[in-house]
Design an enzyme around this catalytic site. Sequence first.
Site, PDB file in Angstrom:
ATOM      1  CG  LEU A  45      36.480  15.718  -2.963  1.00 46.04           C
ATOM      2  CD1 LEU A  45      35.325  14.672  -2.636  1.00 46.04           C
ATOM      3  CD2 LEU A  45      35.688  17.192  -3.356  1.00 46.04           C
ATOM      4  N   GLY A  46      40.385  16.375  -0.526  1.00 47.99           N
ATOM      5  CA  GLY A  46      41.112  16.695   0.344  1.00 47.99           C
ATOM      6  C   GLY A  46      41.938  15.515   0.855  1.00 47.99           C
ATOM      7  N   GLY A  54      42.706  12.654   3.942  1.00 48.88           N
ATOM      8  CA  GLY A  54      42.274  12.305   5.139  1.00 48.88           C
ATOM      9  C   GLY A  54      43.513  11.506   6.123  1.00 48.88           C
ATOM     10  N   GLY A  55      43.168  10.971   6.934  1.00 51.42           N
ATOM     11  CA  GLY A  55      44.157  10.270   7.905  1.00 51.42           C
ATOM     12  C   GLY A  55      44.930   9.345   7.045  1.00 51.42           C
ATOM     13  N   GLY A 100      45.040   8.993   3.722  1.00 49.64           N
ATOM     14  CA  GLY A 100      45.018   9.001   2.219  1.00 49.64           C
ATOM     15  C   GLY A 100      44.304  10.013   1.788  1.00 49.64           C
ATOM     16  N   PRO A 101      44.338  10.298   0.461  1.00 45.65           N
ATOM     17  CG  PRO A 101      44.974  10.329  -1.828  1.00 45.65           C
ATOM     18  CD  PRO A 101      45.227   9.701  -0.570  1.00 45.65           C
ATOM     19  CB  VAL A 102      39.170  12.138  -0.082  1.00 47.59           C
ATOM     20  CG1 VAL A 102      37.282  11.819  -0.399  1.00 47.59           C
ATOM     21  CG2 VAL A 102      39.156  11.294   1.286  1.00 47.59           C
ATOM     22  CE  LYS A 142      39.243   7.442   4.586  1.00 46.40           C
ATOM     23  NZ  LYS A 142      38.578   7.159   5.805  1.00 46.40           N
ATOM     24  CG  ASP A 202      38.966  10.315  14.975  1.00 47.88           C
ATOM     25  OD1 ASP A 202      39.081  11.354  15.475  1.00 47.88           O
ATOM     26  OD2 ASP A 202      39.493  10.496  13.543  1.00 47.88           O
TER      27      ASP A 202
END
Length: 823
Positions: A512-513, A515-516, A518-520, A534, A631
């Site tokens: 899906l994308g 993240g800061g 690692g991938p999701v 995640k 954040d």
Amino acid sequence: MLSLLCICLLLFSYFSGNCTSLDSLAVNQSIQDGGNETLVSAGGITEVGFFSPAKTTRRYLGIWFRNVTPLTVVWVANRNTPLENNSGVLKLNQKGILVLLNDKNSTIWSSKISSKAGNNPIAHPLDSGNFVVKIGQQPNKGTVLWQSFDYPGDTHIPGMKIGWNIETGLERSISSWKSDEDPAKGEYVVKVDLRGYPQVFVFKGSLIKFRVGPWNGQSLAGLPVKIPYCSQKFVLNEKEVYYGYDLLDSLEFISIFKLTPSGTAQRSFWRAQTNTRQVLTIEDQDQCENYAFCGENSICSYDGNRPTCECLRGYFPKSPDQWNMSISPNGCVPRNKSNCQNSYTDGFFKYAHMKMPDTSSSWFNTTMNLDECRKSCLKNCSCTAYANLDIRGGGSGCLLWFNNTVDMRYFPKFGQDIYIRVPASELDNGGPGIKKKIVVITAGVTVFGLIITCFCILIVKNPVAGRLYSHIGRFQWRQEYFILRREDMDLPTFELSAIAKATDNFSSRNKLGEGGFGPVYKGTLIDGQEVAVKRHSEMSDQGLEEFKNEVVLIAKLQHRNLVKLLGCCIHGEEKLLIYECMANKSLDCFIFDETRSKLLSWNQRFHIIVGIARGLLYLHQDSRLRIIHRDLKTSNILLDAHMNPKISDFGMARTFGWDQSQAKTRKVVGTYGYMPPEYAVHGYYSVKSDVFGFGVIVLEIVSGNKNRGFSDPEHSLNLLGHAWRLWTEDRPLELIDINLSERCIPFEVLRCIHVGLLCVQQKPQDRPDMSSVIPMLNGEKLLPLPKAPGFYTGNCTPELVSSSKTCNPLSQNEISLTIFEAR
Ligand SMILES: *[C@@H]1O[C@H](CO)[C@@H](O)[C@H](O)[C@H]1NC(C)=O
Ligand SMILES: *[C@@H]1O[C@H](CO)[C@@H](O)[C@H](O)[C@H]1NC(C)=O
Ligand SMILES: *[C@@H]1O[C@H](CO)[C@@H](O)[C@H](O)[C@H]1NC(C)=O
Ligand SMILES: *[C@@H]1O[C@H](CO)[C@@H](O)[C@H](O)[C@H]1NC(C)=O
Ligand SMILES: *[C@@H]1O[C@H](CO)[C@@H](O)[C@H](O)[C@H]1NC(C)=O
Ligand SMILES: *[C@@H]1O[C@H](CO)[C@@H](O)[C@H](O)[C@H]1NC(C)=O
Ligand SMILES: *[C@@H]1O[C@H](CO)[C@@H](O)[C@H](O)[C@H]1NC(C)=O
Ligand SMILES: *[C@@H]1O[C@H](CO)[C@@H](O)[C@H](O)[C@H]1NC(C)=O
Ligand SMILES: *[C@@H]1O[C@H](CO)[C@@H](O)[C@H](O)[C@H]1NC(C)=O
């Protein structure tokens, strides 16, 4: 200098003859239209004099607020008998009666004779907008013989009562003008109806147009909008029954409510400082607002496009053919005859978020509780429904209905619970199956059980065995992280193989994308539930720290505006967090996207703003821990299928002591554009750092622009600077996203901008707490004037951050930054 001159003129006006303003009218004195004479209240706020409405030449005697534009007359004396030219004269006679004379000295209007009498009556306009005749010189003391507040026109102002004086039989109602040019009594009237439990109606002629409804302890049931800056009240006792409102700060604002000639409600505010008017027109009301739109025993609901009628449980449409069109004015009738007469087997079906039905055939008691209320409804076979009278503090009092229920509607955000009587046979049919789904999810997840290969946390919900199992793996997780009390939550563990299967072995198709940390991935568990996984695969110390942090914090948090952690899995270097999947990805995918932002209406945006505020308040105050997210940004706000916002990504969150007000870190983490200056520059953080981030998000939601990356063409300011400039130039509404202009509520938007600016103020101590932000958004709290925002110029934002355009649920499209403070 000029104003001094005016005051002098005022003081000497009566004696010098050619001057124009008095502050009171004594017996045998007069004010003449031809001489431009007026009466001005002691505080200089209101004025009584002659005026011509709109473009007409006819003259009326009225009272208006000075210093507000346009001229806003709040009361008219001779509304039905205008003067044809400026030869009118207002006099006070010895009996204390005000008389308005025309050029032939005949009386065209006079105030009513008072039963009270006394020597030396005097007439004063008061600062409140009331015009009184009384005995005694001081404006606010003495016996009142007559007052304009007792004879309202089309305007309701603070201090005025709509309703009845039971002792004297005096009824005060608001009636519209015939047209903008003719103040004569028009078609529409707002009044209090005393039948049953009193309620407020808007009549058109002799027909009910809209039922504003009964008082529920907080407001009138049919008014979804709380009145900004005002406190409403409803007085009900043996002497008086009335509705009224007061300003929270009468020096700061002037507020009036006006019933326009077309029957719409218009509320205007003026800020004393700027004198600019803000008008809040209660929007074109949807069809459900029309009295009894769906007929008897039914509920009207409006989905934003069209109204739908639905029979109450146990009732069916009176004329089924019409009902097919989903709208029927004929309403519904009971399906089965109640056998109440023979036995008391009836039950009640609860409807939430309802506007209470017409109370004109109701009975009420202020001291009974809900249980007593239910019993007394059950005892009387003609009782059809019951509800609490007052919804404050969990509810109190009892309201019973004794006839068909009429004019109920559903409000998504407001309304109260009502219990409708139904025969026992109807109750058995089973209620709506909402609960079932939840059970399935929990059961499905628990199947995975306790797995030895994974280092996991499991809280067993079983009350006997309710304790925590933990296996200390190779990561030395400190024990105190796991002081999890037995709470109403589960955090199951997942087997790595199950997750690998769900995500098709972490295939890139399911990614899906990024993240800061690692991938999701998107995954589907064997029970069909969709999840977001995640993956923290990086082995840096920092990654591990953030991971632990996230698990520990979020496992303890439960709130509908926080993303829900379903479970975790640690296997060797693999660290996985399994979250509920969010159908609509993240907020930034909507508001910053040209086509998708059109899909997000103002109501939805406001709902999102309030949801984020609630989630944040929970983090800051209402959860057991006190947590600072650190954040907060639009890409960390996820949206579920119903566009409910959920705060995600707790990798940088910190717990905070209750006695601690600020902490300092050498490691500044966060995202530029959302970090407040004291944090970005000095590393100081507190709950007010999140408040700053929230403020940025609010302004981004309203404007549809990113704080970073936005540059206003004229001044090259960032979004905060741009918003501030528009604010100081008194045109804040120009900030609105162009895709939003339709059907947004200017006053609500304005309030959001105002709150947003308060949240991004330079100094942390100036920013409000989240506990104040929510009432501010709802218009229940006064808003102080904002000071300049932090990072006003936008100069302090170095171009370090890459911003990819992909939309990631559960992560960010701007990488969160870590900076070590230079020492
Ligand atoms: C007002 O005028 C009437 C008649 O002109 C007179 O009788 C009366 O004394 C006057 N009252 C005062 C207070 O001046
Ligand atoms: C009254 O005011 C109008 C406009 O302000 C002015 O034209 C007129 O001359 C004034 N009349 C007197 C008698 O002062
Ligand atoms: C006012 O109008 C009346 C007729 O309605 C007329 O007799 C009178 O002269 C007018 N007065 C002035 C000052 O224009
Ligand atoms: C109206 O009354 C005033 C004083 O009471 C008088 O001076 C004036 O002549 C009267 N005008 C008419 C038209 O009667
Ligand atoms: C109700 O509406 C549906 C389609 O909207 C139609 O197929 C059906 O025949 C209608 N029933 C009646 C009783 O009119
Ligand atoms: C209620 O009405 C339904 C259908 O109209 C019927 O099947 C049912 O038997 C009735 N129940 C009672 C208790 O009369
Ligand atoms: C309201 O209910 C209480 C408790 O049932 C009762 O004592 C009281 O008399 C009732 N008041 C009225 C006005 O009926
Ligand atoms: C039921 O309530 C109605 C309305 O208050 C009343 O007129 C009637 O007498 C009551 N019936 C019984 C059995 O208490
Ligand atoms: C009940 O309501 C109907 C209309 O809905 C009305 O005709 C009837 O008079 C009412 N009955 C009583 C007892 O108020």
